[in-house]
Structure formats: structure tokens, C-alpha cells
Design a protein around this motif. Structure first.
Motif, PDB file in Angstrom:
ATOM      1  N   THR A   1      -1.036  -5.356  49.613  1.00 38.84           N
ATOM      2  CA  THR A   1      -0.730  -5.099  48.219  1.00 38.84           C
ATOM      3  C   THR A   1      -0.838  -6.347  47.347  1.00 38.84           C
ATOM      4  O   THR A   1      -0.839  -7.461  47.848  1.00 38.84           O
ATOM      5  CB  THR A   1       0.695  -4.502  48.095  1.00 38.84           C
ATOM      6  OG1 THR A   1       0.994  -4.251  46.738  1.00 38.84           O
ATOM      7  CG2 THR A   1       1.730  -5.436  48.660  1.00 38.84           C
TER       8      THR A   1
ATOM      9  N   THR B   1       9.093  -3.774  52.829  1.00 38.13           N
ATOM     10  CA  THR B   1       9.561  -5.124  53.145  1.00 38.13           C
ATOM     11  C   THR B   1      10.947  -5.332  52.546  1.00 38.13           C
ATOM     12  O   THR B   1      11.832  -5.895  53.191  1.00 38.13           O
ATOM     13  CB  THR B   1       8.570  -6.184  52.620  1.00 38.13           C
ATOM     14  OG1 THR B   1       7.302  -5.962  53.233  1.00 38.13           O
ATOM     15  CG2 THR B   1       9.043  -7.592  52.928  1.00 38.13           C
TER      16      THR B   1
ATOM     17  N   PRO C   1       2.938   0.672  53.299  1.00 34.11           N
ATOM     18  CA  PRO C   1       2.239   0.308  52.064  1.00 34.11           C
ATOM     19  C   PRO C   1       1.770   1.491  51.225  1.00 34.11           C
ATOM     20  O   PRO C   1       1.660   1.375  50.010  1.00 34.11           O
ATOM     21  CB  PRO C   1       1.038  -0.508  52.535  1.00 34.11           C
ATOM     22  CG  PRO C   1       1.211  -0.731  53.980  1.00 34.11           C
ATOM     23  CD  PRO C   1       2.298   0.136  54.484  1.00 34.11           C
TER      24      PRO C   1
ATOM     25  N   THR D   1      -0.763   0.315  46.624  1.00 36.24           N
ATOM     26  CA  THR D   1       0.117   0.027  47.752  1.00 36.24           C
ATOM     27  C   THR D   1       1.364  -0.723  47.278  1.00 36.24           C
ATOM     28  O   THR D   1       1.418  -1.198  46.153  1.00 36.24           O
ATOM     29  CB  THR D   1      -0.627  -0.802  48.819  1.00 36.24           C
ATOM     30  OG1 THR D   1      -1.162  -1.972  48.200  1.00 36.24           O
ATOM     31  CG2 THR D   1      -1.751   0.003  49.457  1.00 36.24           C
ATOM     32  N   THR D   2       2.342  -0.808  48.171  1.00 38.97           N
ATOM     33  CA  THR D   2       3.638  -1.366  47.783  1.00 38.97           C
ATOM     34  C   THR D   2       4.250  -2.247  48.865  1.00 38.97           C
ATOM     35  O   THR D   2       3.949  -2.077  50.050  1.00 38.97           O
ATOM     36  CB  THR D   2       4.637  -0.229  47.448  1.00 38.97           C
ATOM     37  OG1 THR D   2       5.875  -0.788  47.013  1.00 38.97           O
ATOM     38  CG2 THR D   2       4.880   0.680  48.645  1.00 38.97           C
ATOM     39  N   THR D   3       5.126  -3.135  48.435  1.00 36.16           N
ATOM     40  CA  THR D   3       5.922  -3.959  49.355  1.00 36.16           C
ATOM     41  C   THR D   3       7.344  -3.399  49.493  1.00 36.16           C
ATOM     42  O   THR D   3       8.227  -4.061  50.024  1.00 36.16           O
ATOM     43  CB  THR D   3       6.007  -5.418  48.854  1.00 36.16           C
ATOM     44  OG1 THR D   3       6.549  -5.419  47.522  1.00 36.16           O
ATOM     45  CG2 THR D   3       4.659  -6.101  48.884  1.00 36.16           C
TER      46      THR D   3
ATOM     47  N   SER E   1       4.489  -3.906  55.246  1.00 37.85           N
ATOM     48  CA  SER E   1       3.592  -3.746  54.102  1.00 37.85           C
ATOM     49  C   SER E   1       2.205  -4.308  54.385  1.00 37.85           C
ATOM     50  O   SER E   1       1.505  -4.743  53.466  1.00 37.85           O
ATOM     51  CB  SER E   1       4.178  -4.458  52.877  1.00 37.85           C
ATOM     52  OG  SER E   1       5.508  -4.056  52.642  1.00 37.85           O
TER      53      SER E   1
ATOM     54  N   SER F   1      -0.599  -8.989  53.732  1.00 42.46           N
ATOM     55  CA  SER F   1      -0.121  -7.890  52.900  1.00 42.46           C
ATOM     56  C   SER F   1      -1.263  -6.992  52.437  1.00 42.46           C
ATOM     57  O   SER F   1      -2.375  -7.448  52.195  1.00 42.46           O
ATOM     58  CB  SER F   1       0.606  -8.465  51.678  1.00 42.46           C
ATOM     59  OG  SER F   1       0.890  -7.447  50.752  1.00 42.46           O
TER      60      SER F   1
END
Length: 183
Positions: free
Chosen positions: A172, A148, A103, A143-145, A128, A170
Motif C-alpha cells: 500500500t 498492521t 491489504p 490497499t490498506t495498512t 499488509s 508493503s
């Protein structure tokens, strides 16, 4: 006498997964009742390894007065952390671990499960998830996915025709933009 017990627990956030919680309870039960059969009758807990059961050397329950407890553990999942593993095991999948971006863009090991019918089962939390971010770094705007999406891309490279994705846990709020960019 034979008794069946179902142990089905949810995760204890930040301390143990649902699977670990189920196993702790199953172990405690096996410690308190000498003849406990774990998940379908494959393991017997009756004291020290190799110890004969009341001197009979056979399986418990041969004497109808003995209490035999058959324990089944089924972790409860809600789409978050542990969903991929629980569903993968339930449907007899094969675990596959890949290195992806976490993430906060660090490299992490994320696991998904491939089923024989060409489906892949995973949870977003594996790549993530909030569990992968230190408390002081928890800012969903940073943050990021993406990881995933990398996991999903890996399943497609292995021939997945369908992907089941649990989206709980998650770290994010990117709405899946990172995931889409990775594909």
C-alpha cells in the motif's frame, strides 16, 4: 578439525523466505559433509537417524582428523517480509499470531513477536504485505495498512511498551492512515 560456517541469505522474492533459503543451504551442506553441527551444536547430521558416527557412537570431532563443520544460519532482512520473525528469534521473543484485515480487507493470520522486556517486534508485510495480494489485485491505491494497526493494537493489549515495526514489503501507499485508524 572444526570449521565454522555462517550462512546468511536474503529472501528469494516470490519463492522462499530468507530463513528457508538459509535452511536449504545448511541442509545441502549437511548432506555433503558427514559431520555438520547445526546452530550451536544441538543437531548432528551424519546419515540415518540414530546411526552411529563411524562406529564410535560419540559426537563428531573426537578424532582430530575428522572435519566437523559448525553451521550458523542468520537470515538477512531489510524491514520487509520476515523481519519480525528474524528479530523476534534473535532476541528470544514469543510468536503471537492474530487474525487481522489484510491489504485488500480479507482476513489473514499475522504473526508478531513479544520480547520479555515488553517490546513487540513485527513487520508490516505480515499483515499488509505485497505477498498477501494476488498479482491481479495489486493496486496500491486500493490497499490498506489497517491490519498492521490491528496487530499493533493487539500488542498494546498484551502490555507492549515499545513496538519495533519493519515497514518494507508493503502492498500500500496509504502513508499509515489505515494503521492509525485501527489504533
Amino acid at each position: 578439525m572444526r570449521v565454522k560456517v555462517l550462512i546468511s541469505l536474503a529472501p528469494f522474492k516470490g519463492t522462499m523466505t530468507a530463513e528457508e533459503a538459509c535452511e536449504v543451504v545448511a541442509h545441502a551442506l549437511s548432506e555433503s559433509i558427514p559431520y555438520t553441527v547445526q546452530s550451536g551444536g544441538e543437531e548432528y547430521f551424519a546419515g540415518e537417524e540414530g546411526e552411529e558416527i563411524r562406529g564410535k557412537g560419540g559426537k563428531p570431532g573426537s578424532d582430530s582428523s575428522e572435519l566437523v563443520v559448525e553451521v550458523e544460519t542468520i537470515p538477512v532482512v531489510d524491514g520487509g517480509e520476515g523481519t519480525g520473525k528474524a528479530m523476534g528469534k534473535l532476541f528470544g521473543g514469543k510468536p503471537i499470531t492474530v487474525e487481522v484485515h489484510g491489504p485488500v480487507w480479507e482476513k489473514v493470520q499475522a504473526t508478531y513477536w513479544m520480547l520479555e522486556d515488553g517490546k513487540a517486534v513485527m513487520d508490516m508485510a505480515s499483515a499488509s504485505g505485497l505477498n498477501l495480494v494476488a498479482p491481479e489485485e495489486r493496486n496500491p491505491l486500493n490497499t490498506t495498512t489497517y491490519g498492521t494497526g490491528e496487530m499493533m493494537r493487539d500488542t498494546m493489549g498484551r502490555g507492549a511498551k515499545e513496538i519495533w515495526l519493519g515497514v518494507g514489503g508493503s502492498a500500500t501507499v496509504d502513508g499509515g492512515l489505515g494503521l492509525a485508524l485501527a489504533l
